[in-house]
Enzyme design. Sequence first.
Site, mmCIF file in Angstrom:
data_model
loop_
_atom_site.group_PDB
_atom_site.id
_atom_site.type_symbol
_atom_site.label_atom_id
_atom_site.label_comp_id
_atom_site.label_asym_id
_atom_site.label_seq_id
_atom_site.Cartn_x
_atom_site.Cartn_y
_atom_site.Cartn_z
ATOM 1 N NE ARG A 117 -37.766 85.039 15.005
ATOM 2 C CZ ARG A 117 -37.409 86.253 16.009
ATOM 3 N NH1 ARG A 117 -37.741 87.433 15.968
ATOM 4 N NH2 ARG A 117 -36.334 85.925 16.649
ATOM 5 N NE ARG A 143 -35.434 83.361 20.319
ATOM 6 C CZ ARG A 143 -36.450 83.825 19.922
ATOM 7 N NH1 ARG A 143 -37.652 83.138 19.753
ATOM 8 N NH2 ARG A 143 -36.363 85.137 19.782
ATOM 9 N NE ARG A 165 -30.261 88.481 21.623
ATOM 10 C CZ ARG A 165 -31.017 88.697 20.850
ATOM 11 N NH1 ARG A 165 -30.869 89.926 20.216
ATOM 12 N NH2 ARG A 165 -32.442 88.141 20.780
ATOM 13 C CE LYS A 211 -35.176 92.607 22.335
ATOM 14 N NZ LYS A 211 -35.868 91.653 22.844
ATOM 15 N NE ARG A 245 -41.631 86.832 17.732
ATOM 16 C CZ ARG A 245 -40.584 87.131 18.054
ATOM 17 N NH1 ARG A 245 -40.516 88.514 18.563
ATOM 18 N NH2 ARG A 245 -39.552 86.275 18.246
HETATM 19 P P1 AMP Z 1 -33.875 88.541 17.705
HETATM 20 O O1 AMP Z 1 -34.482 88.778 16.402
HETATM 21 O O2 AMP Z 1 -33.308 89.770 18.249
HETATM 22 O O3 AMP Z 1 -34.647 87.679 18.822
HETATM 23 O O4 AMP Z 1 -32.379 87.563 17.394
HETATM 24 C C1 AMP Z 1 -32.530 86.320 16.894
HETATM 25 C C2 AMP Z 1 -31.286 85.522 17.131
HETATM 26 O O5 AMP Z 1 -30.311 86.288 16.409
HETATM 27 C C3 AMP Z 1 -30.841 85.373 18.370
HETATM 28 O O6 AMP Z 1 -31.567 84.347 19.117
HETATM 29 C C4 AMP Z 1 -29.287 85.217 18.249
HETATM 30 O O7 AMP Z 1 -29.256 83.804 17.858
HETATM 31 C C5 AMP Z 1 -29.092 86.203 16.984
HETATM 32 N N1 AMP Z 1 -28.706 87.481 17.532
HETATM 33 C C6 AMP Z 1 -29.245 88.685 17.451
HETATM 34 N N2 AMP Z 1 -28.649 89.526 18.098
HETATM 35 C C7 AMP Z 1 -27.708 88.957 18.574
HETATM 36 C C8 AMP Z 1 -26.486 89.819 19.343
HETATM 37 N N3 AMP Z 1 -26.389 90.939 19.725
HETATM 38 N N4 AMP Z 1 -25.688 88.753 19.699
HETATM 39 C C9 AMP Z 1 -25.672 87.422 19.572
HETATM 40 N N5 AMP Z 1 -26.585 86.795 18.929
HETATM 41 C C10 AMP Z 1 -27.626 87.757 18.480
#
Ligand code: AMP
Length: 225
Positions: A161, A172, A96, A21, A133
């Site tokens: 990360r 996750r 999400r 994404k 990654r």
């Molecule tokens: P990502 O980089 O999109 O994988 O996001 C990393 C982390 O940020 C996720 O595992 C959540 O803990 C938090 N996060 C990001 N976007 C959201 C969202 N829309 N709702 C809730 N938590 C989020």
Amino acid sequence: MTRPIAAALNVVMLGPPGAGKGTQAERFARTHGLPKISTGDILREAVTTGTDLGRAAKATMDRGELIGDEVMIGIVGERLARPDTERGFVLDGFPRTVTQATALDGLIDGRGPLVVVDIVVPEEVLLRRLAARRICGSCGVNAPIEWTTTCGVCNGELVTRTDDGVGIVRERLKVYHLQTAPIVNFYSGRPTFRKIDGNQPPDQVTTLMDKAICQASAVSNGARL
Ligand code: AMP
């Protein structure tokens, strides 16, 4: 006489962690001159700079769980109120949950159609990709495959990360299936919903996605969905 609404290109990228994404949102946003809004990036930046939000979010992110809907809807609401989103935006990592998706409809009411792209990738491929990654430890940018040890933007060291460790990744993916996958049903009946096969080379996904989004946006022809 009613003024015609300038067509905006509002895009949401769906898909599990590791689906691509972020990379694809970045490419699409750059090509079309739109802001890419990644809620993960916003949260990671808050953690790095040590704001109240960052301090409150860090432990939840490290566990691979989701931040509360109210906080996230507030963050995205503020971001979408900025003038650079007038011509549209590419959202990566939001919504999400179904609550967030419902709120997003309200936030962009009257701002043109929402094109939703769901990137589909088999779970074993996701696990492999997430294990490999890397991001830059200094500026946080996602590292493309050709960067081996240092960041091509700021020369920082590439790191894994904190939430890409094996145990956290499983959590996750579980969270994705429980809380985020239902969004696909929420959107799938809309004429601007598109599924993309993300299990192919990134450039091919980019081409497919570009075609699908432009076609979906043309089909909607400014109709309110
Ligand atoms: P990502 O980089 O999109 O994988 O996001 C990393 C982390 O940020 C996720 O595992 C959540 O803990 C938090 N996060 C990001 N976007 C959201 C969202 N829309 N709702 C809730 N938590 C989020």
